[in-house]
Design a protein around this motif. Structure first.
Motif, PDB file in Angstrom:
ATOM      1  N   ASN A  45       1.032  -1.171  -0.118  1.00 47.82           N
ATOM      2  CA  ASN A  45      -0.026   0.013  -0.069  1.00 47.82           C
ATOM      3  C   ASN A  45       0.853   1.121  -0.018  1.00 47.82           C
ATOM      4  O   ASN A  45       0.509   2.198  -0.479  1.00 47.82           O
ATOM      5  N   GLY A  61      -0.167  -2.572  -6.834  1.00 41.93           N
ATOM      6  CA  GLY A  61       1.206  -2.661  -6.067  1.00 41.93           C
ATOM      7  C   GLY A  61       2.288  -3.373  -6.826  1.00 41.93           C
ATOM      8  O   GLY A  61       3.425  -3.113  -6.570  1.00 41.93           O
ATOM      9  N   SER A 325      -4.590  -4.294  -1.553  1.00 39.55           N
ATOM     10  CA  SER A 325      -4.227  -3.782  -2.858  1.00 39.55           C
ATOM     11  C   SER A 325      -5.139  -2.892  -3.834  1.00 39.55           C
ATOM     12  O   SER A 325      -5.228  -1.971  -4.069  1.00 39.55           O
TER      13      SER A 325
END
Length: 354
Positions: A45, A61, A325
């Motif tokens: 994150n 991500g 994510s």
């Protein structure tokens, strides 16, 4: 594909001892793994927020740079009993969509920099018992990487390596930088395969694809978007073909499930073909498709078939990291997640309406 059963009988692979997915010792969860997984999710994150601050748009991500999105089909033939498992349990054809990508979380990463590449596949019209999260949409997601082993080999190692990448921008630059349609792709990690355990691979099988592998990106003369340009040029003029192969687990010491940093020896444990993928000529970089995938789609095998479950430490990590994510990406972009039920939902042009 129709002669696979006879071929398996003649070379003896149908009579080997394959380990059951639920055998003792296949999976072993360390006591502190949950802490490592939580830390990795927070790190991913953090990478996303860094890219958001640069681009004012949030991406995945990992595998943030889209290199092409195409439609095709997965064709399963008549297989020997040890191969006729899970998604490949009976002959049939399944619609698929595929996304080519570059692995790191930077959507602007220069194609001339050698990096591992990714390939994600969403399979439609799937039958079987699904995970609770995916019970309302009959799809199964399959993910590949261009390197056979995973340096993020377990949750603890992943935490250490991702931390280094954040601090020092560490990148992997030892891979052959070539046409994405010519690369062999791997699961890297282990998966349940019906009764058994496998790693899987996607092998380019057309002569054009094989020939393309000999060409490499030239940093001094090619543009920074050369890979997506090559994919677009290829699909404008050619059909792609891949063999879907599996490597069954026979020895847990030699073929570890918990640690993905070791390549399973393909001389001892041969690859066996279970399906073919065919992708017809098309535009591989339709803006609406790219936007739809990046803003609304989550590729996640834990929303698919229980009989094709990801197993081992890296996959237990993914089960937490992927939704975390995706949630941040959708939140920061103000976009809702779309759980596709039909390949017709993937745009063929125009604008994204979600």
């Amino acid at each position: 594909m129709g002669s696979q059963a006879a071929d398996d009988h003649s070379n003896g692979v149908s009579s080997r001892h394959y380990i059951r997915w639920d055998s003792e010792g296949v999976q072993s969860i360390p006591s502190n793994e949950a802490e490592d997984i939580k830390a990795v999710a927070e790190m991913i994150n953090s990478i996303q927020r860094t890219q958001f601050n640069k681009a004012r748009h949030c991406f995945s991500g990992t595998h943030a740079r889209t290199q092409g999105v195409v439609k095709g089909k997965l064709i399963v033939g008549d297989l020997s009993s040890h191969l006729a498992q899970t998604l490949f349990s009976h002959p049939g054809e399944y619609p698929i969509c595929m996304r080519y990508s570059t692995e790191p979380g930077d959507p602007g990463l220069d194609d001339r920099i050698p990096q591992p590449r990714g390939l994600g596949i969403k399979v439609f019209k799937v039958d079987g018992e699904m995970f609770e999260a995916g019970k309302d949409f009959p799809t199964h997601d399959i993910e590949f990487n261009s390197t056979p082993a995973l340096d993020l080999a377990d949750a603890k190692t992943t935490r250490e390596i991702v931390d280094l990448r954040i601090k020092y921008g560490k990148a992997r630059d030892e891979v052959h930088n070539t046409h994405l349609t010519s690369i062999r792709y791997y699961s890297q990690t282990a998966y349940r395969y019906g009764d058994f355990i496998v790693k899987y691979s996607l092998v380019p099988s057309s002569e054009v694809q094989k020939k393309q592998y000999q060409e490499a990106v030239k940093p001094d003369s090619h543009p920074d978007n050369i890979l997506s340009s090559w994919v677009k040029e290829f699909y404008a003029n050619n059909e792609a073909e891949y063999l879907f192969q599996v490597q069954l687990c026979e020895n847990l010491e030699d073929q570890p499930v918990e640690y993905a940093g070791k390549t399973w020896d393909d001389e001892k444990y041969p690859w066996q073909t279970v399906a073919k993928i065919v992708v017809p000529k098309q535009d591989s970089m339709i803006p609406a498709r790219k936007t739809f995938w990046e803003d609304h789609i989550r590729l996640d095998p834990f929303q698919g078939l229980k009989s094709f479950e990801p197993i081992g430490s890296p996959n237990r990590l993914r089960r937490v990291v992927y939704p975390a994510s995706a949630a941040l990406r959708h939140e920061l972009n103000g976009r809702k997640e779309v759980n596709m039920t039909s390949i017709d939902q993937l745009p063929d042009g125009g604008y994204v309406e979600c």
